[in-house]
Design a protein around this motif. Structure first.
Motif, PDB file in Angstrom:
ATOM      1  N   LYS A 120     -33.357   1.716  -4.842  1.00 15.26           N
ATOM      2  CA  LYS A 120     -32.396  -0.135  -4.770  1.00 15.26           C
ATOM      3  C   LYS A 120     -32.025  -0.210  -6.564  1.00 15.26           C
ATOM      4  N   ALA A 121     -31.526  -1.153  -6.578  1.00  9.50           N
ATOM      5  CA  ALA A 121     -31.083  -1.067  -7.802  1.00  9.50           C
ATOM      6  C   ALA A 121     -31.545  -2.752  -7.969  1.00  9.50           C
ATOM      7  N   GLY A 122     -31.471  -3.561  -9.217  1.00 10.02           N
ATOM      8  CA  GLY A 122     -31.794  -4.760  -9.116  1.00 10.02           C
ATOM      9  C   GLY A 122     -31.653  -6.175  -8.553  1.00 10.02           C
ATOM     10  N   TYR A 123     -32.564  -6.979  -7.763  1.00 13.95           N
ATOM     11  CA  TYR A 123     -31.563  -7.779  -7.042  1.00 13.95           C
ATOM     12  C   TYR A 123     -32.629  -8.711  -6.686  1.00 13.95           C
ATOM     13  N   PRO A 124     -32.405 -10.030  -6.677  1.00 13.69           N
ATOM     14  CA  PRO A 124     -33.598 -10.941  -6.430  1.00 13.69           C
ATOM     15  C   PRO A 124     -34.206 -10.954  -5.704  1.00 13.69           C
ATOM     16  N   ASP A 125     -35.586 -11.574  -6.784  1.00 14.31           N
ATOM     17  CA  ASP A 125     -37.417 -11.357  -6.089  1.00 14.31           C
ATOM     18  C   ASP A 125     -37.075 -12.493  -5.914  1.00 14.31           C
ATOM     19  N   THR A 126     -37.436 -11.759  -3.906  1.00 18.59           N
ATOM     20  CA  THR A 126     -37.435 -13.314  -3.111  1.00 18.59           C
ATOM     21  C   THR A 126     -38.523 -14.211  -3.159  1.00 18.59           C
ATOM     22  N   THR A 127     -39.961 -13.551  -4.119  1.00 13.14           N
ATOM     23  CA  THR A 127     -41.066 -14.199  -3.586  1.00 13.14           C
ATOM     24  C   THR A 127     -41.091 -15.833  -4.689  1.00 13.14           C
ATOM     25  N   GLN A 128     -39.998 -15.113  -5.542  1.00 10.35           N
ATOM     26  CA  GLN A 128     -39.609 -16.461  -6.565  1.00 10.35           C
ATOM     27  C   GLN A 128     -38.853 -17.760  -5.789  1.00 10.35           C
ATOM     28  N   PHE A 129     -38.502 -17.280  -4.878  1.00 16.24           N
ATOM     29  CA  PHE A 129     -37.878 -19.356  -3.689  1.00 16.24           C
ATOM     30  C   PHE A 129     -39.414 -19.154  -2.569  1.00 16.24           C
ATOM     31  N   HIS A 130     -39.756 -19.073  -2.496  1.00 16.89           N
ATOM     32  CA  HIS A 130     -41.346 -19.013  -0.836  1.00 16.89           C
ATOM     33  C   HIS A 130     -42.420 -20.019  -1.880  1.00 16.89           C
ATOM     34  N   PRO A 131     -42.003 -21.724  -1.932  1.00 15.07           N
ATOM     35  CA  PRO A 131     -43.894 -22.206  -2.350  1.00 15.07           C
ATOM     36  C   PRO A 131     -45.146 -21.871  -2.227  1.00 15.07           C
ATOM     37  N   GLU A 132     -45.152 -21.245  -0.848  1.00 13.16           N
ATOM     38  CA  GLU A 132     -46.353 -20.857  -0.303  1.00 13.16           C
ATOM     39  C   GLU A 132     -46.553 -19.145  -1.499  1.00 13.16           C
TER      40      GLU A 132
ATOM     41  N   ARG B 272     -33.913 -16.218 -11.102  1.00  4.75           N
ATOM     42  CA  ARG B 272     -35.020 -16.202 -12.493  1.00  4.75           C
ATOM     43  C   ARG B 272     -35.055 -14.446 -12.573  1.00  4.75           C
ATOM     44  N   TRP B 273     -35.654 -14.539 -10.961  1.00  7.78           N
ATOM     45  CA  TRP B 273     -35.736 -12.959 -11.776  1.00  7.78           C
ATOM     46  C   TRP B 273     -35.727 -12.242 -10.739  1.00  7.78           C
ATOM     47  N   TYR B 274     -36.005 -10.499 -11.068  1.00  8.44           N
ATOM     48  CA  TYR B 274     -35.162  -9.782 -10.294  1.00  8.44           C
ATOM     49  C   TYR B 274     -36.806  -8.860  -9.606  1.00  8.44           C
ATOM     50  N   MET B 275     -36.106  -7.989  -8.824  1.00  8.28           N
ATOM     51  CA  MET B 275     -37.299  -6.703  -8.400  1.00  8.28           C
ATOM     52  C   MET B 275     -35.933  -5.705  -8.458  1.00  8.28           C
ATOM     53  N   VAL B 276     -36.427  -4.289  -7.694  1.00  7.73           N
ATOM     54  CA  VAL B 276     -36.178  -3.030  -7.407  1.00  7.73           C
ATOM     55  C   VAL B 276     -37.450  -2.525  -6.744  1.00  7.73           C
TER      56      VAL B 276
ATOM     57  N   HIS C 112     -46.147 -16.222  -6.721  1.00  4.84           N
ATOM     58  CA  HIS C 112     -44.681 -15.733  -7.957  1.00  4.84           C
ATOM     59  C   HIS C 112     -44.265 -16.363  -7.351  1.00  4.84           C
ATOM     60  N   TYR C 113     -43.732 -17.866  -6.570  1.00  9.81           N
ATOM     61  CA  TYR C 113     -42.411 -18.884  -6.652  1.00  9.81           C
ATOM     62  C   TYR C 113     -42.865 -19.123  -7.620  1.00  9.81           C
ATOM     63  N   ASP C 114     -41.040 -19.931  -8.027  1.00  9.93           N
ATOM     64  CA  ASP C 114     -40.621 -20.270  -9.287  1.00  9.93           C
ATOM     65  C   ASP C 114     -40.325 -21.743  -8.770  1.00  9.93           C
ATOM     66  N   PRO C 115     -40.202 -22.456  -8.794  1.00  9.32           N
ATOM     67  CA  PRO C 115     -39.398 -24.301  -8.976  1.00  9.32           C
ATOM     68  C   PRO C 115     -38.296 -24.470  -9.414  1.00  9.32           C
ATOM     69  N   LYS C 116     -38.179 -23.688 -10.294  1.00 13.82           N
ATOM     70  CA  LYS C 116     -36.653 -23.373 -11.550  1.00 13.82           C
ATOM     71  C   LYS C 116     -35.712 -22.529 -10.520  1.00 13.82           C
ATOM     72  N   ALA C 117     -36.612 -21.491  -9.886  1.00 16.11           N
ATOM     73  CA  ALA C 117     -35.582 -20.668  -9.139  1.00 16.11           C
ATOM     74  C   ALA C 117     -34.471 -20.740  -8.535  1.00 16.11           C
ATOM     75  N   THR C 118     -33.688 -20.748  -8.091  1.00 16.46           N
ATOM     76  CA  THR C 118     -32.498 -20.859  -6.772  1.00 16.46           C
ATOM     77  C   THR C 118     -31.821 -20.283  -6.101  1.00 16.46           C
ATOM     78  N   GLU C 119     -31.631 -19.996  -5.001  1.00 16.70           N
ATOM     79  CA  GLU C 119     -30.769 -18.788  -4.184  1.00 16.70           C
ATOM     80  C   GLU C 119     -29.488 -18.611  -5.729  1.00 16.70           C
TER      81      GLU C 119
END
Length: 164
Positions: free
Chosen positions: A68-80, A94-98, A83-90
């Motif tokens: 699967k080609a690059g798509y937003p890394d869902t871990t950046q959105f979960h405070p717990e 800021r971060w992607y995964m495959v 890999h949470y990133d408080p600057k990232a929004t849906e």
């Protein structure tokens, strides 16, 4: 088709873990250059060497396919999540995964110490100073096939790997 080398600490996620799962998200990458490779360049069907980093020895452990080609890394959105990133929004990730799918494991690790002696790899990012920390590295086809050839020579993979 493009070729890659992707790194993972085997104590966190190994080629054997991927073999057991079949397909898994390649998440948690927090390096902008590696992120850009996933977001902009990695495509379904691309091949990658699965590299065990921070291991003794570090080296190539097997082969995977980008499923699967690059798509937003869902871990950046979960405070717990670690890999949470408080600057990232849906709306502005800021971060992607495959996703990667297991192809084959080598019978043993092809250590970096062996790869350093391959003249074909002299110009690869894998051996370039300053790129050691990259978790995703693009490879030219000459690099890919040099690694395949040495793995065959060392009896780490079968000759059926010609189709890879």
């Amino acid at each position: 088709m493009a070729y890659w080398l992707i790194k993972s600490n085997p104590s966190c996620f190994s080629i054997n873990d991927l073999q057991h799962l079949g397909t898994e998200m390649w998440d948690g990458v927090r390096n902008y250059r590696a992120r850009n490779f996933m977001r902009d360049d990695m495509q379904v069907g691309d091949k990658a060497f699965f590299y065990h980093s921070s291991a003794k020895p570090s080296g190539v452990a097997g082969i995977v396919t980008i499923s699967k080609a690059g798509y937003p890394d869902t871990t950046q959105f979960h405070p717990e999540h670690r890999h949470y990133d408080p600057k990232a929004t849906e709306e502005n990730p800021r971060w992607y995964m495959v996703d990667v799918s297991f192809d084959q494991t080598f019978s043993d690790i092809l250590p970096l110490s062996e790869l350093k002696f391959l003249p074909t790899l002299e110009d690869s990012l894998l051996l370039r100073k300053g790129c050691e920390q990259l978790t995703i590295i693009p490879l030219e086809s000459k690099h890919w096939y040099a690694i395949i050839d040495i793995a065959k020579e060392l009896n780490l993979i079968a000759n059926e790997a010609d189709s890879i």
